[in-house]
Design an enzyme around this catalytic site. Sequence first.
Site, PDB file in Angstrom:
ATOM      1  N   GLU A 110     -50.684   1.923 -18.747  1.00 31.01           N
ATOM      2  CA  GLU A 110     -49.654   2.703 -19.441  1.00 31.01           C
ATOM      3  C   GLU A 110     -48.784   1.885 -20.399  1.00 31.01           C
ATOM      4  O   GLU A 110     -47.557   1.903 -20.313  1.00 31.01           O
ATOM      5  CB  GLU A 110     -48.801   3.436 -18.398  1.00 31.01           C
ATOM      6  N   ASN A 116     -55.623   1.315 -19.229  1.00 34.67           N
ATOM      7  CA  ASN A 116     -55.601   2.669 -18.663  1.00 34.67           C
ATOM      8  C   ASN A 116     -54.301   3.346 -19.090  1.00 34.67           C
ATOM      9  O   ASN A 116     -53.229   2.739 -19.040  1.00 34.67           O
ATOM     10  CB  ASN A 116     -55.643   2.496 -17.129  1.00 34.67           C
ATOM     11  N   HIS A 149     -54.297  13.385 -16.112  1.00 37.57           N
ATOM     12  CA  HIS A 149     -53.433  14.215 -15.268  1.00 37.57           C
ATOM     13  C   HIS A 149     -53.126  15.471 -16.074  1.00 37.57           C
ATOM     14  O   HIS A 149     -52.234  15.482 -16.919  1.00 37.57           O
ATOM     15  CB  HIS A 149     -52.141  13.461 -14.921  1.00 37.57           C
ATOM     16  N   GLU A 154     -58.094   9.254 -13.434  1.00 39.87           N
ATOM     17  CA  GLU A 154     -57.119   9.825 -12.492  1.00 39.87           C
ATOM     18  C   GLU A 154     -57.076  11.348 -12.608  1.00 39.87           C
ATOM     19  O   GLU A 154     -56.007  11.965 -12.579  1.00 39.87           O
ATOM     20  CB  GLU A 154     -55.720   9.232 -12.754  1.00 39.87           C
ATOM     21  N   ASP A 184     -56.713  15.087 -12.330  1.00 41.37           N
ATOM     22  CA  ASP A 184     -56.254  16.210 -11.513  1.00 41.37           C
ATOM     23  C   ASP A 184     -55.761  17.304 -12.445  1.00 41.37           C
ATOM     24  O   ASP A 184     -55.490  17.056 -13.625  1.00 41.37           O
ATOM     25  CB  ASP A 184     -55.219  15.830 -10.436  1.00 41.37           C
TER      26      ASP A 184
END
Length: 465
Positions: free
Chosen positions: A164, A205, A241, A269, A271
């Site tokens: 990030e 990432n 996300h 990641e 979701d």
Amino acid sequence: MKTSRSAVRARLAALCAGLLAAGALLAAQALPAHAADAPLRDLAAAKGKVMGTAVTGSKLTGTYGDIAGAQFSSLTPGNAMKWGSVEPTQGSFDWAEADRIVAFAQAHGQLVRGHTLVWHSQNPGWLTNGSWTPAQLSTLLQNHIGTEVGRYKGKVSVWDVVNEPFNEDGTYRSTLWYDGLGADYIASALTWARAADPAAKLYINDYNVEGVGAKSTALYNLVRSLKDRGVPIDGVGLQAHLILGQVPGTLQQNIQRFADLGVDVAITELDVRMALPADSAKLAQQAADYKAVTAACVAVARCVNLTVWGFTDSDSWVDSTFPGYGAATPYDASYAPKPAYTAIAQALGGGTTTPPTGACTAAYAVTSQWNTGFTGQVTITCSGAALSSWRANWTFGAGQQITQAWNATCTQSGSAVSCANASYNGTVPDGGSVGFGFNGTWSGANPVPAVTLGQAVSAAARTAP
Ligand code: 9MR
């Protein structure tokens, strides 16, 4: 070997007659139909992909552990490898949960994505509250990377080295690292990671970089310039996300443009959160969203890994971070697969045939018994369903102890027994059956336990993709 239904019926009838004659009992329990489908990791492997999940190390037992081991070929420690977890006090390390996840992965033929070495969040208090010169910061970071990557050299094959680094507008995020060391903290971190484990794949990432936009373009430009400079960078992680119904339309195009730079891409990641309560329309939309993301990864050869950020709604960061939102993962909180699970499977090429409506059952029988010992037999039979691997589980009710097994690998812990198929008898076709036997000891009583069937993951039968 295909066994006809009539032959099975005849064999079962003979077996039952023998058992009844011997005064033995029979116990059976149906396996849920969905478990007969190929696991996600096998479907992904057939597409040249790795299917991963974030995990919590302390939960890797029971049903959580069974699903994590059976369905996924890659594990990402959700928190266990973050700096604040591994070095809570300067110079004092706690690797317990990280080690546990790595050991579980090795036992299940899974690779590990190390997460994460350089981040603005979840750092230890001694680090964030300290006041450091740039030289000290640089030494701290180099030592941290060297220690952690070195510890897991050869065991963690991929690292989210930098996490990030960007703001939403594509400028660099102001962090301990950027503010102290400038943007080249990223190149330094990658270089130190490469030195610590030359074989590990090194990633940057970030989130909100799934579609083409200012932030993803900043990441794209960074990766291009790192490659131009010869800085080691092997891949880009798109966290994903996502919010229900908001898969970016440019996802595949964005994956492709990173791939065209000569790096791998991973969905790291995934979701898809929704306003609670969930209902069938939202779950259907969520399934479509999971399917779209999976299909975009499948469509690009260099999209190598698709990882969900927790596989069950009981182990997701969403609910506590976004009050009123949740149900973001492919399994519900009771470990039932949701439509999202089926959607991932379908996008990976599975589930295109009508799911079987039948079931597979396991029958336990005591075939002979003497003063302190007995011989048992478990027969697994499928009708209207099929298995590609199996695991039979039961709990002894009177202190019985298995001493030897054949045609399966059995382990007993206390009264709990778990037997996985041998390499040669994992397949149970529709209308077929397989069996295994064992010797055990008993005293006082030898009651017949109920056997539950699950799908096996034998470490020996699996190799990391
Ligand atoms: O899943 C993690 C959660 O348990 C932590 O509380 C949280 C703290 O920020 O971090 C979560 O994982 C994050 C990941 O490390 C980086 N990308 C965003 C994830 C969700 O916050």
